[in-house]
Design a protein around this motif. Structure first.
Motif, PDB file in Angstrom:
ATOM      1  N   ARG A 200       8.247   0.576  -6.039  1.00 39.85           N
ATOM      2  CA  ARG A 200       8.019  -0.811  -6.453  1.00 39.85           C
ATOM      3  C   ARG A 200       9.328  -1.594  -6.512  1.00 39.85           C
ATOM      4  O   ARG A 200       9.359  -2.781  -6.178  1.00 39.85           O
ATOM      5  N   ARG A 203      10.212  -2.230  -2.630  1.00 42.91           N
ATOM      6  CA  ARG A 203       9.329  -3.145  -1.902  1.00 42.91           C
ATOM      7  C   ARG A 203       9.363  -4.562  -2.473  1.00 42.91           C
ATOM      8  O   ARG A 203       9.369  -5.550  -1.731  1.00 42.91           O
ATOM      9  N   THR A 204       9.462  -4.689  -3.817  1.00 36.46           N
ATOM     10  CA  THR A 204       9.497  -6.032  -4.402  1.00 36.46           C
ATOM     11  C   THR A 204      10.807  -6.721  -4.046  1.00 36.46           C
ATOM     12  O   THR A 204      10.846  -7.931  -3.835  1.00 36.46           O
ATOM     13  N   TRP A 226       2.776  -2.991   2.563  1.00 38.05           N
ATOM     14  CA  TRP A 226       3.376  -2.511   1.312  1.00 38.05           C
ATOM     15  C   TRP A 226       3.776  -3.647   0.367  1.00 38.05           C
ATOM     16  O   TRP A 226       4.055  -3.397  -0.805  1.00 38.05           O
ATOM     17  N   GLN A 230      -0.218  -0.945  -4.110  1.00 39.30           N
ATOM     18  CA  GLN A 230       0.287  -0.344  -5.362  1.00 39.30           C
ATOM     19  C   GLN A 230       1.352   0.700  -5.068  1.00 39.30           C
ATOM     20  O   GLN A 230       2.270   0.923  -5.835  1.00 39.30           O
ATOM     21  N   TYR A 231       1.158   1.359  -3.918  1.00 39.49           N
ATOM     22  CA  TYR A 231       2.062   2.437  -3.538  1.00 39.49           C
ATOM     23  C   TYR A 231       2.063   2.529  -2.015  1.00 39.49           C
ATOM     24  O   TYR A 231       1.377   1.769  -1.337  1.00 39.49           O
ATOM     25  N   ARG A 242       0.182   2.003 -13.782  1.00 34.18           N
ATOM     26  CA  ARG A 242       0.038   0.617 -13.312  1.00 34.18           C
ATOM     27  C   ARG A 242       0.993  -0.300 -14.085  1.00 34.18           C
ATOM     28  O   ARG A 242       1.585  -1.218 -13.529  1.00 34.18           O
ATOM     29  N   GLY A 245       4.497   0.248 -12.819  1.00 34.00           N
ATOM     30  CA  GLY A 245       4.633  -0.430 -11.529  1.00 34.00           C
ATOM     31  C   GLY A 245       4.936  -1.899 -11.716  1.00 34.00           C
ATOM     32  O   GLY A 245       5.820  -2.472 -11.058  1.00 34.00           O
ATOM     33  N   LYS A 246       4.228  -2.517 -12.662  1.00 38.12           N
ATOM     34  CA  LYS A 246       4.424  -3.956 -12.906  1.00 38.12           C
ATOM     35  C   LYS A 246       5.813  -4.217 -13.489  1.00 38.12           C
ATOM     36  O   LYS A 246       6.463  -5.208 -13.159  1.00 38.12           O
ATOM     37  N   ASP A 249       8.213  -4.093 -10.692  1.00 37.38           N
ATOM     38  CA  ASP A 249       8.104  -5.333  -9.896  1.00 37.38           C
ATOM     39  C   ASP A 249       8.904  -6.463 -10.551  1.00 37.38           C
ATOM     40  O   ASP A 249       9.656  -7.180  -9.901  1.00 37.38           O
ATOM     41  N   SER A 252      12.662  -5.898 -10.398  1.00 34.99           N
ATOM     42  CA  SER A 252      13.159  -6.061  -9.030  1.00 34.99           C
ATOM     43  C   SER A 252      13.183  -7.535  -8.621  1.00 34.99           C
ATOM     44  O   SER A 252      14.093  -7.979  -7.933  1.00 34.99           O
TER      45      SER A 252
END
Ligand SMILES: Cc1cc2nc3c(=O)[nH]c(=O)nc-3n(C[C@H](O)[C@H](O)[C@H](O)COP(=O)(O)O)c2cc1C
Length: 260
Positions: A200, A203-204, A226, A230-231, A242, A245-246, A249, A252
């Motif tokens: 995350r 990608r972010t 991507w 989510q992955y 989750r 992950g946020k 994000d 980043s």
């Protein structure tokens, strides 16, 4: 039938590394029907990376070195599982194995080996193999593989190998059982917190900071979907993952804004 590519990084085709790799292959076949190809890196023409960074920035097709690296890459791409077997040379993999890895360094930027099993095997004379295993586990994970814990065998001379055959086989049998499970799993594993967090972050960052230098990475992430997933692949994240992950994000995004 599962397809396995066993990559042997010893310059000695009759050494202990290939012997252990083949014993491992025999053990795998006790658990799963597998077609195993033994690939000796020394049989291939692999030039040393010159550090031009064309593969990283523009794409691997721009690599100026024309040799056998794409043959080896394709062998890995077509396999369900990879065994990477190297002797310990000066506390690292052999030089030919390292040259091979360097030539595929763009895969760190654009991982592509998802839902394929990866297991390292190190053969050494005395000391240092455990940290090489750690390195190889990490490399496999960055490249997208489903990593199985590998094994290190300390075998200074052939005499010792003969004496220890039963013990080596028992250890290989244990690893082969785990490797076969990963090899035949229907789905790739749910990512660890660390892997999820890393994905995350990267990608972010790419999504919000399209780099003019690393254009290929941006395009690749976009093409894979991507930027919105989510992955790397479809997976069932629990509530805690989750949230993590946020958080990654958000963190980043802040970094990307600072960078802009
Ligand atoms: C150049 C070189 C460096 C080596 N460095 C180490 C080392 O750092 N640690 C160790 O335990 N063994 C070391 N060894 C021993 C090898 O790892 C061991 O002999 C291994 O079995 C070689 O693999 P092979 O039988 O497939 O050729 C080294 C051997 C060579 C030739």
């Amino acid at each position: 039938m599962k397809k396995i590519t066993a990559i042997i990084g010893s310059p000695r085709k009759s050494g202990r590394t290939q012997k252990v790799a083949k014993m491992f292959g025999e053990n795998i076949n006790k658990f799963v029907n597998a077609d195993i190809e033994y690939v000796y890196l020394k049989d291939y023409n692999i030039n040393t990376c010159t550090g031009c960074e064309a593969c990283l920035k523009k794409g691997e097709e721009y690599c100026p070195l024309k040799d056998d690296i794409s043959i080896l890459f394709n062998k890995m791409k077509e396999a369900d599982g990879i065994i990477i077997a190297s002797p310990n040379y000066s506390l690292q993999v052999s030089s030919i194995t390292k040259i091979f890895f360097d030539r595929l360094a763009y895969v760190f930027h654009r991982p592509c080996f998802f839902h394929r099993a990866w297991i390292p095997i190190i053969v050494e004379g005395a000391y240092g193999g455990k940290s090489i295993l750690k390195y190889l586990n990490s490399l496999g994970s960055f490249w997208g593989f489903d990593v199985c814990k590998g094994a290190c065998f300390t075998l200074p001379v052939n005499e010792v190998m003969k004496r220890k055959t039963e013990k080596i086989n028992a250890e290989l049998n244990k690893r082969a059982r785990t490797f076969s499970k990963v090899l035949t799993a229907e789905k790739p594993p749910v990512p660890s917190f660390k892997r999820l967090f890393m994905f995350r972050l990267i990608r972010t960052f790419h999504k919000n900071n399209p780099s003019k230098e690393f254009v290929k990475d941006y395009q690749y992430y976009k093409k894979q979907g991507w930027f919105d997933s989510q992955y790397y692949y479809d997976t069932n994240l629990g509530i805690l993952k989750r949230i993590v992950g946020k958080i990654a994000d958000k963190f980043s995004l802040m970094q990307a804004k600072k960078n802009n």
